[in-house]
Write an enzyme that holds these catalytic residues in place. Structure first.
Site, PDB file in Angstrom:
ATOM      1  CB  SER A   1      -0.880  -0.001   1.256  1.00  0.00           C
ATOM      2  OG  SER A   1      -1.675   1.155   1.291  1.00  0.00           O
ATOM      3  CE  LYS A   2       3.229   6.812  -4.200  1.00  0.00           C
ATOM      4  NZ  LYS A   2       4.572   6.980  -3.642  1.00  0.00           N
ATOM      5  CB  ALA A   3       0.046   3.669   3.575  1.00  0.00           C
TER       6      ALA A   3
END
Ligand code: PMP
Length: 305
Positions: free
Chosen positions: A158-160
């Site tokens: 996830s590109k969180a």
């Protein structure tokens, strides 16, 4: 400073740049639960603007949100259209594109689930991330004292938003020590990625890159693997140790912001002869032509405005 443009797309509406504000109780500001993308649009031949691999970026945005149990309240095609429209309304043919999904204000606390999921799509003109000089002659990098995320601490697919505290700590450490970028190791001590880029090494004509266990599954990384394979160079995904980097013939970083940036020195050891090598140069050139539509191999990767 970000170069201001006219409009920002926020929750389905185009609004003036200065009105795209949020309340201080915005949940994501407090706890970091948000996801985003970084995408580039290039001006190609005939003055035509095209967004590079837009669909793959938006798929990753939805996947990132899904991993964090955040439901984006817009269908994908509406976000895809907003991404193109933001360039058109701002009369930009090239620039950086930032879709951001965040939890609005309302409830506070980690248990909050009722806050509105909000979406912003922002575009602005942005030059090279690691500097023109870096792209041309290579940068100096330092291995970080901060370890990259463990797969079961934060979700690395996830590109969180919150994942970037780790990147910023590493980036600042390197910059304060006089380097331009940092190379991060995973929890086992193997090479993971840079603070905002994936990493490749070339040794005796072979190209290696770490698996995306702890590293982000980069879209530029995927593009480079495809381009190299199409020209008959196989890329091997494998564990790489820090000292394998020291004795590499070439090292380069890949990312939407940094594009393809050579590393000429790592931890004060010169890489190869200290200049960008032939494979790095070749990949840089092919990428440059591809994103501007000069290389016609992958029209499906260009979303024309
Ligand atoms: N790793 C990290 C940590 C990043 O932030 C980025 C930039 N999104 C990348 C790798 C490269 O990914 P991409 O090529 O999709 O931009």
């Amino acid at each position: 400073m970000v170069q201001k443009v006219d409009k920002i797309w926020l929750d389905g509406k185009m609004i003036p740049w200065d009105e795209a504000n949020v309340h201080v109780l915005t949940h994501t500001l407090h706890y970091g639960m948000g996801v985003f993308e970084g995408i580039r649009c290039y001006e190609g031949e005939g003055g035509r603007g095209a967004i590079f691999r837009l669909e793959e970026h938006i798929d990753r945005l939805y996947d990132s949100a899904h991993i964090l149990l955040m439901k984006i309240p817009f269908p994908k095609n509406e976000i895809l259209e907003a991404c193109k429209e933001i360039f058109r309304v701002n009369k930009l043919k090239a620039g950086y594109l930032r879709p951001l999904v965040f939890m609005g204000d309302g409830e506070m606390g980690l248990h909050a689930t009722s806050n509105k999921i909000r979406v912003a799509v922002i575009a602005w003109p942005w030059g090279t991330y690691l500097g023109d000089e870096g792209v041309k002659n290579g940068i100096r990098a330092k291995v970080s004292s901060f370890t990259r995320h463990h797969v079961n601490v934060t979700m690395t697919k996830s590109k969180a938003v919150a994942n970037y505290v780790n990147s910023i700590l590493a980036k600042r450490e390197a910059m304060l020590a006089g380097y331009e970028e940092t190379v991060m190791l995973d929890t086992e001590g193997y090479v993971s990625e840079a603070s905002g880029e994936n990493i490749f090494l070339v040794k005796k004509g072979r190209v290696l890159t770490p698996p995306t266990t702890s590293a982000l599954q980069g879209i530029t990384r995927d593009t480079v693997i495809e381009l190299l394979q199409e020209s008959g160079i196989r890329v091997k995904e494998t564990h790489i140790s820090r000292d394998e980097l020291y004795i590499a013939d070439e090292i380069f970083l890949t990312g939407t912001a940094a594009e393809i940036t050579p590393v000429r020195e790592l931890d004060d050891r010169s890489i190869g002869d200290g200049k960008p090598g032939p494979i790095t140069r070749k990949v840089q050139q092919e990428f440059h032509d591809l994103v501007r539509g000069k290389n016609k191999k992958h029209p499906e990767w260009l979303a024309v405005l």
